[in-house]
Design a protein around this motif. Structure first.
Motif, PDB file in Angstrom:
ATOM      1  N   ASN A  29       0.933  -1.210  -0.224  1.00  0.00           N
ATOM      2  CA  ASN A  29       0.408   0.073   0.037  1.00  0.00           C
ATOM      3  C   ASN A  29       1.133   1.267   0.123  1.00  0.00           C
ATOM      4  O   ASN A  29       0.428   1.865   0.477  1.00  0.00           O
ATOM      5  N   PRO A  30       1.590   1.717  -1.160  1.00  0.00           N
ATOM      6  CA  PRO A  30       2.645   2.688  -0.767  1.00  0.00           C
ATOM      7  C   PRO A  30       1.379   4.271  -1.916  1.00  0.00           C
ATOM      8  O   PRO A  30      -0.251   3.521  -2.217  1.00  0.00           O
ATOM      9  N   GLY A  31       2.089   4.968  -1.616  1.00  0.00           N
ATOM     10  CA  GLY A  31       1.110   6.031  -1.864  1.00  0.00           C
ATOM     11  C   GLY A  31       1.001   6.139  -3.769  1.00  0.00           C
ATOM     12  O   GLY A  31       2.022   5.584  -4.049  1.00  0.00           O
ATOM     13  N   VAL A  32       0.330   6.612  -3.634  1.00  0.00           N
ATOM     14  CA  VAL A  32      -0.361   6.962  -5.172  1.00  0.00           C
ATOM     15  C   VAL A  32       1.433   8.267  -5.968  1.00  0.00           C
ATOM     16  O   VAL A  32       0.657   7.416  -7.060  1.00  0.00           O
ATOM     17  N   SER A  33       1.130   9.028  -5.125  1.00  0.00           N
ATOM     18  CA  SER A  33       2.579   9.470  -6.048  1.00  0.00           C
ATOM     19  C   SER A  33       4.221   9.742  -5.416  1.00  0.00           C
ATOM     20  O   SER A  33       4.959  10.422  -5.663  1.00  0.00           O
ATOM     21  N   ASP A  34       4.034   8.388  -4.713  1.00  0.00           N
ATOM     22  CA  ASP A  34       5.620   8.392  -4.384  1.00  0.00           C
ATOM     23  C   ASP A  34       6.882   8.460  -4.960  1.00  0.00           C
ATOM     24  O   ASP A  34       7.827   8.676  -4.824  1.00  0.00           O
ATOM     25  N   ALA A  35       6.887   7.865  -6.220  1.00  0.00           N
ATOM     26  CA  ALA A  35       7.667   7.478  -7.428  1.00  0.00           C
ATOM     27  C   ALA A  35       8.428   8.619  -7.478  1.00  0.00           C
ATOM     28  O   ALA A  35       9.485   8.552  -7.569  1.00  0.00           O
ATOM     29  N   GLU A  36       7.905   9.817  -7.444  1.00  0.00           N
ATOM     30  CA  GLU A  36       8.660  11.064  -7.700  1.00  0.00           C
ATOM     31  C   GLU A  36       9.622  11.405  -6.653  1.00  0.00           C
ATOM     32  O   GLU A  36      10.602  11.857  -6.768  1.00  0.00           O
ATOM     33  N   ALA A  37       9.236  11.660  -5.358  1.00  0.00           N
ATOM     34  CA  ALA A  37       9.417  11.725  -4.467  1.00  0.00           C
ATOM     35  C   ALA A  37      10.961  10.857  -3.958  1.00  0.00           C
ATOM     36  O   ALA A  37      11.863  10.900  -3.244  1.00  0.00           O
ATOM     37  N   PHE A  38      10.504   9.890  -4.548  1.00  0.00           N
ATOM     38  CA  PHE A  38      11.461   8.526  -3.534  1.00  0.00           C
ATOM     39  C   PHE A  38      12.824   9.113  -5.039  1.00  0.00           C
ATOM     40  O   PHE A  38      14.403   9.262  -5.129  1.00  0.00           O
ATOM     41  N   TYR A  39      12.271   8.999  -6.249  1.00  0.00           N
ATOM     42  CA  TYR A  39      13.755   9.015  -7.174  1.00  0.00           C
ATOM     43  C   TYR A  39      14.081  10.386  -6.895  1.00  0.00           C
ATOM     44  O   TYR A  39      15.098  10.573  -7.036  1.00  0.00           O
ATOM     45  N   ALA A  40      13.502  11.202  -6.621  1.00  0.00           N
ATOM     46  CA  ALA A  40      13.855  12.976  -6.109  1.00  0.00           C
ATOM     47  C   ALA A  40      15.869  11.830  -4.913  1.00  0.00           C
ATOM     48  O   ALA A  40      16.499  12.964  -4.979  1.00  0.00           O
ATOM     49  N   ALA A  41      15.145  11.379  -4.157  1.00  0.00           N
ATOM     50  CA  ALA A  41      15.923  11.351  -3.327  1.00  0.00           C
ATOM     51  C   ALA A  41      17.162  10.526  -3.674  1.00  0.00           C
ATOM     52  O   ALA A  41      18.725  10.606  -3.252  1.00  0.00           O
ATOM     53  N   ASP A  42      17.297   9.394  -4.727  1.00  0.00           N
ATOM     54  CA  ASP A  42      18.581   9.121  -5.075  1.00  0.00           C
ATOM     55  C   ASP A  42      18.306   8.708  -6.408  1.00  0.00           C
ATOM     56  O   ASP A  42      17.812   7.695  -6.789  1.00  0.00           O
ATOM     57  N   PRO A  43      18.274   8.948  -7.643  1.00  0.00           N
ATOM     58  CA  PRO A  43      18.175   8.892  -8.799  1.00  0.00           C
ATOM     59  C   PRO A  43      18.635   7.304  -9.572  1.00  0.00           C
ATOM     60  O   PRO A  43      18.381   6.996 -10.234  1.00  0.00           O
ATOM     61  N   GLU A  44      20.372   7.096  -8.606  1.00  0.00           N
ATOM     62  CA  GLU A  44      20.836   5.867  -9.064  1.00  0.00           C
ATOM     63  C   GLU A  44      20.950   5.050  -8.151  1.00  0.00           C
ATOM     64  O   GLU A  44      21.726   4.057  -8.227  1.00  0.00           O
ATOM     65  N   GLY A  45      19.559   5.015  -6.800  1.00  0.00           N
ATOM     66  CA  GLY A  45      19.659   4.114  -6.219  1.00  0.00           C
ATOM     67  C   GLY A  45      18.786   3.271  -6.065  1.00  0.00           C
ATOM     68  O   GLY A  45      18.594   2.398  -5.537  1.00  0.00           O
ATOM     69  N   PHE A  46      17.729   2.664  -7.078  1.00  0.00           N
ATOM     70  CA  PHE A  46      17.118   1.936  -7.847  1.00  0.00           C
ATOM     71  C   PHE A  46      17.644   1.064  -9.484  1.00  0.00           C
ATOM     72  O   PHE A  46      17.661   1.410  -9.993  1.00  0.00           O
ATOM     73  N   PHE A  47      17.449   0.307  -8.574  1.00  0.00           N
ATOM     74  CA  PHE A  47      17.553  -1.193  -9.583  1.00  0.00           C
ATOM     75  C   PHE A  47      16.944  -2.092  -9.889  1.00  0.00           C
ATOM     76  O   PHE A  47      15.911  -2.542  -9.577  1.00  0.00           O
ATOM     77  N   ILE A  48      16.774  -2.853 -11.406  1.00  0.00           N
ATOM     78  CA  ILE A  48      15.802  -3.472 -11.965  1.00  0.00           C
ATOM     79  C   ILE A  48      16.931  -4.171 -12.940  1.00  0.00           C
ATOM     80  O   ILE A  48      17.719  -4.758 -13.012  1.00  0.00           O
ATOM     81  N   ALA A  49      16.044  -5.826 -12.310  1.00  0.00           N
ATOM     82  CA  ALA A  49      16.635  -7.103 -13.087  1.00  0.00           C
ATOM     83  C   ALA A  49      15.921  -7.386 -13.812  1.00  0.00           C
ATOM     84  O   ALA A  49      14.106  -7.478 -14.099  1.00  0.00           O
ATOM     85  N   GLU A  50      16.711  -8.021 -14.827  1.00  0.00           N
ATOM     86  CA  GLU A  50      15.792  -8.752 -16.380  1.00  0.00           C
ATOM     87  C   GLU A  50      16.323 -10.081 -16.492  1.00  0.00           C
ATOM     88  O   GLU A  50      17.681 -10.115 -16.231  1.00  0.00           O
ATOM     89  N   LEU A  51      15.611 -10.482 -17.221  1.00  0.00           N
ATOM     90  CA  LEU A  51      15.922 -12.256 -17.342  1.00  0.00           C
ATOM     91  C   LEU A  51      15.473 -12.216 -19.205  1.00  0.00           C
ATOM     92  O   LEU A  51      14.092 -12.118 -19.210  1.00  0.00           O
ATOM     93  N   ASP A  52      16.372 -12.389 -20.060  1.00  0.00           N
ATOM     94  CA  ASP A  52      16.053 -12.141 -21.774  1.00  0.00           C
ATOM     95  C   ASP A  52      15.530 -10.668 -21.715  1.00  0.00           C
ATOM     96  O   ASP A  52      15.064 -10.681 -22.390  1.00  0.00           O
TER      97      ASP A  52
END
Length: 282
Positions: A29-52
């Protein structure tokens, strides 16, 4: 790309939005607009894993200062769990923090894995309470928009392991968010809190206050903004006054996390922390 098609890379801004969506599907249950503030904290601090080339997981390790980071948004799609991908994803995220003390909020059942995998130790529990908004707004609290940002950020930094002005500026201004503060006769901040729109109901966080009475006034002012709607607050269990406040307002516990750190527990005034900002970013 590795030989088995698995790779971890830094997220783009829109992918942080997707990761917050995954957190919603996990029931966080995160906030509906959380992503903007999250990203502002550290744009290099979010990671995605990909398979093929297809996304299968996420993790965030946000560096707030040279000494402190916070890990969250650790999600692996169910069909890819227990195949070693989660460990590789988590390790890639943790590398971003270097030698910093890393905090996190983990589910209690995963404590042993966090300890053995990355050296996390339990500090205390956080308890999520649920209630219903409404009531009259007390006279004391003022709109947070009337409080100069610099002293607000300084007050916030007293209650968090590192200053976080970029995050805070975005957090208090995100859509669907309202804030209240209590000022002393000398104009000093005695407490502040924020309530934001979440995927289900509304969440109060942070709620920092010098005294339980100030915390209650802020809580009531925020709860009054959403009459009849669900309200949540995440309280540190060691703050008995925070737990008592939630129960006094008719709230019931619905979820718990373990606050964990890789190094020493920061020396924060837990008796002034009545509501955690976010399980994802601390």
């Amino acid at each position: 790309m590795s030989t088995d098609g698995f790779a971890v890379r830094t997220m783009r801004r829109q992918e942080v939005e997707a990761a917050v969506g995954w957190a919603e599907r996990e029931g966080w249950n995160p906030g509906v607009s959380d992503a903007e503030a999250f990203y502002a904290a550290d744009p290099e601090g979010f990671f995605i894993a990909e398979l093929d080339g297809a996304p299968v997981g996420s993790v965030s390790v946000v560096n707030y200062s040279e000494a402190f980071a916070f890990a969250g948004l650790y999600i692996l799609r169910p069909e890819y769990r227990n195949r070693g991908y989660g460990s590789r994803l988590f390790a890639a995220g943790m590398a971003h923090a270097g030698n910093r003390n890393i905090g996190g909020d983990g589910v209690l059942a995963m404590l042993e894995k966090y300890r053995t995998r990355s050296g996390f130790s339990l500090a205390y529990r956080n308890i999520r309470f649920e209630g219903t908004g409404g009531g009259n707004e007390p006279e004391g609290p003022v709109d947070i928009a009337a409080v100069p940002f610099e002293p607000l950020a300084a007050y916030d930094a007293r209650h968090f392991p590192a200053p976080r002005p970029r995050f805070l500026a975005a957090w208090i201004r995100q859509e669907g968010t309202r804030g209240r503060a209590v000022l002393t006769e000398d104009g000093e901040i005695a407490g502040y809190g924020v309530i934001r729109r979440c995927h289900h109901g509304n969440k109060i966080g942070p709620l920092f206050a010098d005294t339980p009475d100030v915390a209650e006034d802020i809580f009531l002012a925020l709860s009054a903004q959403v009459p009849g709607e669900p309200v949540y607050i995440d309280t540190p269990e060691p703050n008995a006054a925070a737990v008592a406040l939630a129960r006094r307002q008719g709230m019931v516990p619905v979820f718990e996390t373990a606050r964990i750190y890789t190094k020493a527990v920061p020396g924060l005034p837990l008796d002034e922390i009545f509501g955690v900002t976010s399980f994802e970013l601390g």
